[in-house]
Design an enzyme around this catalytic site. Structure first.
Site, short mmCIF file in Angstrom:
data_model
loop_
_atom_site.label_atom_id
_atom_site.label_comp_id
_atom_site.label_asym_id
_atom_site.label_seq_id
_atom_site.Cartn_x
_atom_site.Cartn_y
_atom_site.Cartn_z
N PRO A 141 0.82 -1.22 0.00
CA PRO A 141 0.00 0.00 0.00
C PRO A 141 0.85 1.27 0.00
O PRO A 141 0.46 2.26 -0.58
CB PRO A 141 -0.78 -0.12 1.32
CG PRO A 141 -0.72 -1.56 1.67
CD PRO A 141 0.57 -2.06 1.15
N ASN A 155 1.70 1.83 -3.47
CA ASN A 155 0.57 1.89 -4.39
C ASN A 155 0.19 3.35 -4.64
O ASN A 155 -0.08 4.10 -3.71
CB ASN A 155 -0.61 1.13 -3.78
CG ASN A 155 -1.74 0.92 -4.78
OD1 ASN A 155 -2.02 1.82 -5.57
ND2 ASN A 155 -2.35 -0.23 -4.72
N VAL A 164 -2.47 4.74 -5.70
CA VAL A 164 -3.77 5.20 -5.22
C VAL A 164 -3.89 5.09 -3.72
O VAL A 164 -4.83 5.62 -3.13
CB VAL A 164 -4.96 4.47 -5.89
CG1 VAL A 164 -5.00 4.78 -7.38
CG2 VAL A 164 -4.89 2.98 -5.61
N GLU A 165 -2.95 4.37 -3.06
CA GLU A 165 -3.04 4.26 -1.60
C GLU A 165 -2.19 5.33 -0.93
O GLU A 165 -2.65 6.41 -0.62
CB GLU A 165 -2.70 2.84 -1.15
CG GLU A 165 -3.79 1.86 -1.64
CD GLU A 165 -3.53 0.42 -1.26
OE1 GLU A 165 -3.26 0.17 -0.09
OE2 GLU A 165 -3.60 -0.45 -2.16
N MET A 166 -0.88 5.06 -0.78
CA MET A 166 -0.05 6.05 -0.09
C MET A 166 0.94 6.74 -1.03
O MET A 166 1.46 7.82 -0.74
CB MET A 166 0.69 5.41 1.08
CG MET A 166 -0.33 4.87 2.10
SD MET A 166 0.42 3.79 3.33
CE MET A 166 0.70 4.98 4.61
#
Lengths: 704, 308
Positions: free
Chosen positions: B114, B117, B119-121
């Protein structure tokens, strides 16, 4: 010796290097072996875990497929362990080595198989869930829920028949029983006339039957594939390859051990060889040392004990007597016959002195010097010792030595001494003995006062030195008279030493001592100079005494010659008297000297003729002018018939050779009368005048 | 073959003899590095780890919502939305793989996911290290755990993982029932029996009551497939892996609504009905559903020790 040391020098280093080398190799071997051993165990540990987990996994899979429900954590856990173990093997650097190429390939194949296996497991897990649920659902229907179709026997029978079929397939684990299943349940799909509950049951029932029909063959196939999967084989293949390659690794270690052992043995042999060699060297050294010790303690030529051995032993002797034997004139034997002959004679003497009669006295035999032998006897009394000395002397002197068939006889001086210091005292006696030309065996005793004699010699030497410093060495003069006319023909210069108290002593008091010292030459120099001074103002001849040693002294001769050159007139009035009693070592030198001085008008006289080793032969060879007959003959010439005859013979001999004749010790008129009758030309003695400090003083008394 | 034979005999006897339950209670305490976990707890809740400093791990794994995200889909940096519902971080150490499709084999692998990622962090490892080294408090805290020196990205991830290992929720009523410390209500007990009889137990078993196998969503009755869904097919590219997900844990299930990867069920009742229909091929009666939900509620455990 040093060359040999150099030669063996590098070998201990080789042995050391071999030792260190084999030790390092041993260490290397130990570490390698540990390394191989450790990795071998580790790798095999992984194999074992993989194998065990694989079988557990298969068991869990079976369990999962058999039981309605099971804990799948076991399956995922075992699978993860399997994969972890595989990763550990993959990362093991030991298997990365080229020696394990085949194992590595097997490992890669195992990895591929493991992936396929995991994929089969995933499929199994997914299929298994639905299959199990469907079987459970269908078999549970038979219990009660199917009863709601009891009023519809067709459906009821159809459902039960399907249930039976499915159960059979399940029990026999055989999908072929299901080939017609879909068609059989198809009529059930017409749900008309059913209650809502019945319809729902049929829907679910058909769903599950369809599911089983569609998936059970695949599930059976999947389980069979898992069952017959060759992961096992891959593990075995990997293990076989690994064992094979590890065996080669071990074999290499084995070869290494053999090499190591060979190296070690070589080093061992080398060390042993070196030890043996060192032992031999040691033995040789000891032998050499023994030889050296023997050489030091023994005389090489005669094999008798050496002088240094004598020094060592003399403290151990008990009540010893030393018989010191000195060969007379042995130097002449050597010069005359050669040293080889001399050595042969010395060896024979070494045998001669070993007399059986000496045995009871625990004798030691020594060669103490070139021609000096020593016999130490113990536990013997003085008389017996002297007797033994005489015996030894007799046996040597009575023995005939042969040098190339020529007979050689030797005389020997023997000193017998029992007073410490043994050798020094014996030496003293021998010197004393020879100096007095005495014969036989001399026995050392304190009464000889040899030490006092030595002390007196030293005192005399001191006195001489002081006299020379004080200019107290002077010539006294005694007239020599022509017997026919009674005229003083010449004056003989005689050496005198004036003491500090005014006393005057003659040569007998100091000349023998002087001969051992450098003062002798100075005495001669003083005499020559002073005689030359005294000759001034006289027209008579003067005579001076010179020894043979003066003639051999080049400095003395050149000093004399330069004086003769300077005072040519006086040189023509100088007579030189040679002492006949001294040995003539170099006849040629004497001849040359005579020739040189005669060139200045000197005349040559032979002094003290008629005693000692008188040799008529050399008198003929030398250019002699005057012969002085020894005083001991003249004092007896009046009374003794034999002496008269001797003197007459000498006179006749001298006259034939054209010598002038001088008689010494002429003390009365009777003697003068006899000498005149014999034809002796000149006389000297108290009757004509005593020696005095000045020539005219010496003649004042006489002239009767 | 003989292994199979032995296995059959063995398993038959052992199951009879022991009557093992397919669900295992969570251990009361777990071993982890407390210092690192404390550091990890701080990092877990720190937005410093995201590029625009708006998102932390805890943003999507809320401790108040059973370690999961109450939102249907998590929102990452810059308000970007993901395509999957966040699974719980609680008891994640007992999952055989991580993520819905199991693409990470370990928590260590998962933790990095994540963060990177977009779109995550949306972070870079070096950026995280830079930010941590620039923070005096972190420099001090890391020095206390790892000793003096530069803080590395690996140290940060390790601390987070150590914290996650500590996120275990023991002593749920059901665990205590399994250990014989308490009894379940008749409804709860019936729920557990239904749970086993209908076959839920075939997938939801083990210590984490799930999390140990992949399963197809819609085993009996096909479930609509979203092409964008992060299923196993996205990893293996095999047709049979379409709509295949890691079976999720049922622990603390009462707290982690909404349910399923697509957050399609808002309530537990709906989720149970949907699951039994698509994956068990049965339509449960209301009574059965009630009982099963009652049972599921007994799976809520204690708050992890590390958070207390």
């Amino acid at each position: 010796m040093s060359a040999r040391l150099r030669q063996i020098g590098w070998k201990p280093f080789l042995a050391l290097a071999a030792g260190v080398g084999s030790f390092s190799l041993l260490l290397y071997f130990y570490l390698s072996q540990r390394h191989v051993e450790y990795n071998f165990r580790e790798v095999r540990g992984h194999f074992h875990t993989i194998d065990r987990n694989y079988h557990r996994l298969n068991y869990e899979i079976l369990r999962s497929s058999l039981f309605a429900y099971s804990n799948q954590d076991e399956i995922t856990g075992d699978l993860n362990t399997l994969k972890d173990e595989y990763e550990a093997l993959r990362k093991n650097a030991f298997l990365e080595r080229s020696a394990y190429r085949r194992s590595h390939r097997s490992l890669v194949r195992l990895g591929e198989a493991l992936n396929r296996y995991e994929s089969m497991l995933d499929d199994f897990m997914m299929l298994n869930a639905g299959i199990k649920n469907s079987f459970v659902y269908i078999t549970s229907l038979s219990a009660d829920k199917v009863k709601m179709f009891e009023n519809d026997p067709m459906t009821y029978a159809r459902i039960l028949s399907v249930i039976a079929e499915v159960s059979q397939a399940r029990i026999l684990f055989d999908a072929t029983f299901l080939h017609d299943l879909n068609r059989e349940v198809e009529p059930l799909g017409e749900l008309s006339g059913m209650s809502k509950a019945q319809a729902a049951l049929i829907r679910s029932f058909m769903l599950h039957v369809h599911y089983i029909a569609a998936n059970y063959p695949g599930f059976v196939q999947n389980v069979n594939r898992i069952e017959t999967f060759n992961l096992d084989q891959r593990i075995v293949e990997l293990e076989t390859n690994f064992l094979d390659e590890a065996k080669r690794d071990y074999e290499m270690l084995d070869r290494f051990v053999v090499i190591l052992a060979a190296l070690f043995l070589t080093a061992l042999v080398l060390v042993m060889g070196l030890l043996i060699r060192a032992g031999n060297e040691n033995r040789r050294l000891r032998e050499l040392e023994g030889e050296l010790r023997h050489a030091i303690s023994h005389d090489q030529l005669t094999e008798l004990l050496s002088r240094s051995r004598f020094e060592q032993l003399q403290e151990q002797f008990e009540a010893p007597y030393l018989l010191l034997l000195n060969l007379d004139r042995f130097k002449h034997v050597n010069d005359f016959y050669g040293s080889a002959a001399g050595n042969a004679i010395l060896k024979e003497i070494a045998l001669l002195i070993r007399q059986p009669v000496l045995e009871p006295f625990h004798p030691y035999y020594f060669r103490l010097g070139g021609d000096e032998f020593g016999v130490v006897l113990q536990g013997i009394d003085a008389d017996r010792a002297r007797q033994m000395g005489r015996m030894l002397k007799k046996s040597i002197e009575g023995y005939t030595f042969f040098v190339d068939d020529i007979e050689v006889y030797l005389t020997v001086s023997v000193a017998v001494n029992g007073v410490a210091p043994l050798l020094e005292n014996a030496d003293l006696i021998l010197k004393y003995d020879k100096a007095r030309h005495s014969e036989g065996v001399l026995f050392f005793s304190e009464e000889l006062h040899l030490k006092e004699q030595a002390a007196r010699n030293i005192a005399t030497a001191h006195e001489l030195k002081r006299a020379l410093d004080r200019d107290a060495i002077v010539p006294w003069f005694q007239p020599i008279v022509q017997l026919q006319s009674g005229e003083v023909a010449k004056y003989e210069a005689l050496v005198r030493m004036v003491g500090s108290d005014g006393s005057v002593s003659g040569p007998a008091a100091f000349l023998e001592t002087a001969m051992q010292t450098p003062y002798y030459r100075r005495i001669t120099e003083v005499m020559v100079h002073k005689v030359f001074e005294a000759m001034e103002g006289y027209d008579t001849r003067f005579s001076i005494n010179l020894g043979m040693r003066d003639l051999a002294d080049e400095k003395m001769v050149s000093m004399l010659l330069s004086l003769l050159e300077t005072y040519k007139e006086r040189a023509g009035r100088l007579d030189i008297e040679l002492l006949e009693s001294e040995e003539l070592d170099d006849l040629e030198a004497v001849k040359t000297f005579i020739k040189q001085v005669k060139a200045y008008g000197c005349r040559i006289a032979i002094d003290d003729f008629g005693i000692g080793y008188s040799n008529f032969a050399y008198l003929m060879e030398l250019d002699i002018d005057i012969l002085k007959i020894d005083g001991s003959l003249i004092t007896k010439v009046v009374d003794d018939e034999m002496t008269q005859r001797t003197v007459r013979t000498i006179v006749r001999f001298a006259k034939q050779l054209g010598f002038e004749i001088v008689a010494e010790f002429v003390e009365n008129e009777e003697t003068i009368a006899v000498l005149r009758r014999m034809g002796v030309g000149y006389g000297q003695g108290y009757h004509f005048g005593r020696p005095a400090a000045a020539p005219e003083e010496s003649t004042s008394i006489s002239r009767s | 073959m003989k292994y199979w034979l032995a296995a059959i005999v063995l398993s038959a006897f052992s199951s009879l003899a022991m009557g093992q339950e397919p669900i295992k209670p969570l251990p009361r305490s777990v071993v982890y590095d407390h210092a690192k976990a404390a550091l990890g707890r701080q990092l877990f809740s720190d937005t410093l780890l995201s590029s625009d400093k708006t998102v932390a791990c805890a943003t999507c794994h809320s401790f108040d919502y059973g370690g999961a995200d109450p939102r249907p889909v998590s929102i990452g940096v810059g308000g970007k939305t993901g395509s999957v519902q966040s699974p719980t971080v609680y008891n994640a150490r007992y999952n055989f793989k991580q993520f819905w499709n199991g693409r990470a084999a370990s928590l260590m692998e998962q933790a990095s996911g994540p963060i990177h990622n977009p779109v995550e962090m949306g972070m870079q490892s070096t950026m995280i290290a830079q930010r941590l080294n620039a923070d005096p408090d972190y420099v001090k805290a890391f020095a206390a755990v790892y000793g003096e020196g530069e803080i590395t990205y690996e140290q940060a991830i390790e601390a987070i993982v150590e914290f996650e290992k500590a996120l275990v929720t023991p002593d749920s009523p059901f665990d205590r029932f399994l250990r014989g410390e308490t009894t379940l209500s008749p409804l709860e007990l019936e729920g557990y029996q239904r749970f086993k009889a209908y076959g839920c137990i075939t997938c939801h078993n083990g210590v984490n009551i799930g999390g140990n196998s992949f399963q197809k969503m819609g085993l009996f009755v096909p479930y609509e497939h979203d092409e964008a869904a992060p299923d196993l097919h996205a990893v293996t590219n095999k047709r049979r892996h379409m709509n295949v997900y890691k079976v999720p844990t049922l622990r603390n299930i009462a707290l982690t609504a909404p349910y399923f990867h697509d957050a399609s069920s808002k309530t537990l009742t709906d989720a149970v009905q949907k699951m039994s229909y698509h994956n068990l091929g049965v339509e449960l009666s209301d009574k059965d559903v009630r009982a099963i939900v009652a049972f599921l509620k007994t799976l809520t455990g204690e708050r992890p020790e590390v958070l207390r």
